[in-house]
Design a protein around this motif. Structure first.
Motif, PDB file in Angstrom:
ATOM      1  N   TYR A 109       0.944 -10.975   8.201  1.00 17.18           N
ATOM      2  CA  TYR A 109       1.950 -11.960   8.615  1.00 17.18           C
ATOM      3  C   TYR A 109       3.170 -11.898   7.694  1.00 17.18           C
ATOM      4  CZ  TYR A 109      -1.681 -14.281  11.462  1.00 17.18           C
ATOM      5  OH  TYR A 109      -2.663 -14.585  12.374  1.00 17.18           O
ATOM      6  N   ALA A 110       2.936 -11.805   6.400  1.00 15.73           N
ATOM      7  CA  ALA A 110       4.036 -11.778   5.432  1.00 15.73           C
ATOM      8  C   ALA A 110       4.908 -10.536   5.612  1.00 15.73           C
ATOM      9  CB  ALA A 110       3.486 -11.845   4.010  1.00 15.73           C
ATOM     10  N   ALA A 111       4.276  -9.429   5.984  1.00 18.06           N
ATOM     11  CA  ALA A 111       5.023  -8.182   6.176  1.00 18.06           C
ATOM     12  C   ALA A 111       5.836  -8.202   7.469  1.00 18.06           C
ATOM     13  CB  ALA A 111       4.064  -6.990   6.159  1.00 18.06           C
TER      14      ALA A 111
ATOM     15  N   LEU B  36       2.742  -4.554  14.380  1.00 10.64           N
ATOM     16  CA  LEU B  36       2.815  -3.601  15.488  1.00 10.64           C
ATOM     17  C   LEU B  36       2.402  -2.201  15.056  1.00 10.64           C
ATOM     18  CD1 LEU B  36       6.140  -4.739  17.177  1.00 10.64           C
ATOM     19  CD2 LEU B  36       3.792  -5.211  17.928  1.00 10.64           C
ATOM     20  N   LYS B  37       2.774  -1.806  13.850  1.00 12.33           N
ATOM     21  CA  LYS B  37       2.365  -0.494  13.336  1.00 12.33           C
ATOM     22  C   LYS B  37       0.843  -0.428  13.241  1.00 12.33           C
ATOM     23  CE  LYS B  37       2.797   2.649   9.464  1.00 12.33           C
ATOM     24  NZ  LYS B  37       3.016   2.789   8.050  1.00 12.33           N
TER      25      LYS B  37
ATOM     26  N   GLU C 243      -1.722   1.981  15.332  1.00 13.77           N
ATOM     27  CA  GLU C 243      -2.711   2.842  14.672  1.00 13.77           C
ATOM     28  C   GLU C 243      -4.093   2.618  15.268  1.00 13.77           C
ATOM     29  OE1 GLU C 243      -2.484   1.882  10.520  1.00 13.77           O
ATOM     30  OE2 GLU C 243      -0.485   2.762  10.297  1.00 13.77           O
ATOM     31  N   GLU C 244      -4.431   1.355  15.461  1.00 12.13           N
ATOM     32  CA  GLU C 244      -5.754   1.037  16.014  1.00 12.13           C
ATOM     33  C   GLU C 244      -5.880   1.517  17.457  1.00 12.13           C
ATOM     34  OE1 GLU C 244      -8.005   0.392  14.050  1.00 12.13           O
ATOM     35  OE2 GLU C 244      -6.912  -0.432  12.338  1.00 12.13           O
ATOM     36  N   ALA C 245      -4.788   1.436  18.218  1.00 12.72           N
ATOM     37  CA  ALA C 245      -4.813   1.927  19.600  1.00 12.72           C
ATOM     38  C   ALA C 245      -5.075   3.431  19.623  1.00 12.72           C
ATOM     39  CB  ALA C 245      -3.504   1.592  20.305  1.00 12.72           C
ATOM     40  N   VAL C 246      -4.391   4.163  18.748  1.00 15.93           N
ATOM     41  CA  VAL C 246      -4.582   5.613  18.677  1.00 15.93           C
ATOM     42  C   VAL C 246      -6.015   5.941  18.262  1.00 15.93           C
ATOM     43  CG1 VAL C 246      -3.910   7.714  17.428  1.00 15.93           C
ATOM     44  CG2 VAL C 246      -2.154   6.155  18.292  1.00 15.93           C
TER      45      VAL C 246
ATOM     46  N   ALA D 268     -13.148  -2.927  18.499  1.00 14.09           N
ATOM     47  CA  ALA D 268     -13.160  -4.188  17.745  1.00 14.09           C
ATOM     48  C   ALA D 268     -11.924  -4.282  16.856  1.00 14.09           C
ATOM     49  CB  ALA D 268     -14.436  -4.302  16.914  1.00 14.09           C
ATOM     50  N   ASP D 269     -11.550  -3.185  16.188  1.00 16.46           N
ATOM     51  CA  ASP D 269     -10.327  -3.177  15.371  1.00 16.46           C
ATOM     52  C   ASP D 269      -9.091  -3.429  16.231  1.00 16.46           C
ATOM     53  OD1 ASP D 269     -11.602  -2.710  12.969  1.00 16.46           O
ATOM     54  OD2 ASP D 269     -11.071  -0.586  12.853  1.00 16.46           O
ATOM     55  N   LEU D 270      -9.048  -2.795  17.391  1.00 20.91           N
ATOM     56  CA  LEU D 270      -7.902  -2.968  18.293  1.00 20.91           C
ATOM     57  C   LEU D 270      -7.797  -4.409  18.776  1.00 20.91           C
ATOM     58  CD1 LEU D 270      -5.569  -1.740  19.931  1.00 20.91           C
ATOM     59  CD2 LEU D 270      -7.259  -1.135  21.687  1.00 20.91           C
TER      60      LEU D 270
END
Length: 105
Positions: free
Chosen positions: A29-31, A37-38, A42-45, A64-66
């Motif tokens: 959240y802070a970033a 989105l990045k 990554e998780e989608a890939v 689960a990560d996605l």
């Protein structure tokens, strides 16, 4: 709504006020949106690669990560997970072609 999705969503909302040094989610959240989105990308890939590999355990783990990072994006944007579930319910019973045709109206 699944109990675990509801519980996780509540925790993700609570993490919005947590110290970024003490929480992975708070650090996302802070970033900001671009970082979230990045990570989601990554998780989608990784999910696609797992799907291509066909190992069910890897597909489950990466999905689960996605899903987790999708929930982070929703919480970051103050979108209740129920809104997504409602949208899925709205689409239920429609063919994919019918649903897409309805979007363009």
């Amino acid at each position: 709504m699944s109990d675990i999705i509801k519980q996780l969503s509540e925790v993700l909302i609570e993490r919005k006020t947590a110290d970024a040094d003490s929480s992975y989610v708070a650090s996302l959240y802070a970033a900001g949106t671009d970082k979230i989105l990045k990570k989601l990308g990554e998780e989608a890939v990784e999910t696609v690669i797992a799907g291509k590999g066909g190992n069910k355990d890897e597909i489950i783990y990466e999905t689960a990560d996605l899903w987790f990072h999708s929930l982070v994006l929703l919480a970051h944007n103050d979108i209740d997970t129920q809104a997504v579930l409602d949208e899925l319910a709205r689409r239920f019973g429609l063919s994919g072609l019918e649903e897409k045709a309805n979007r363009s109206k």
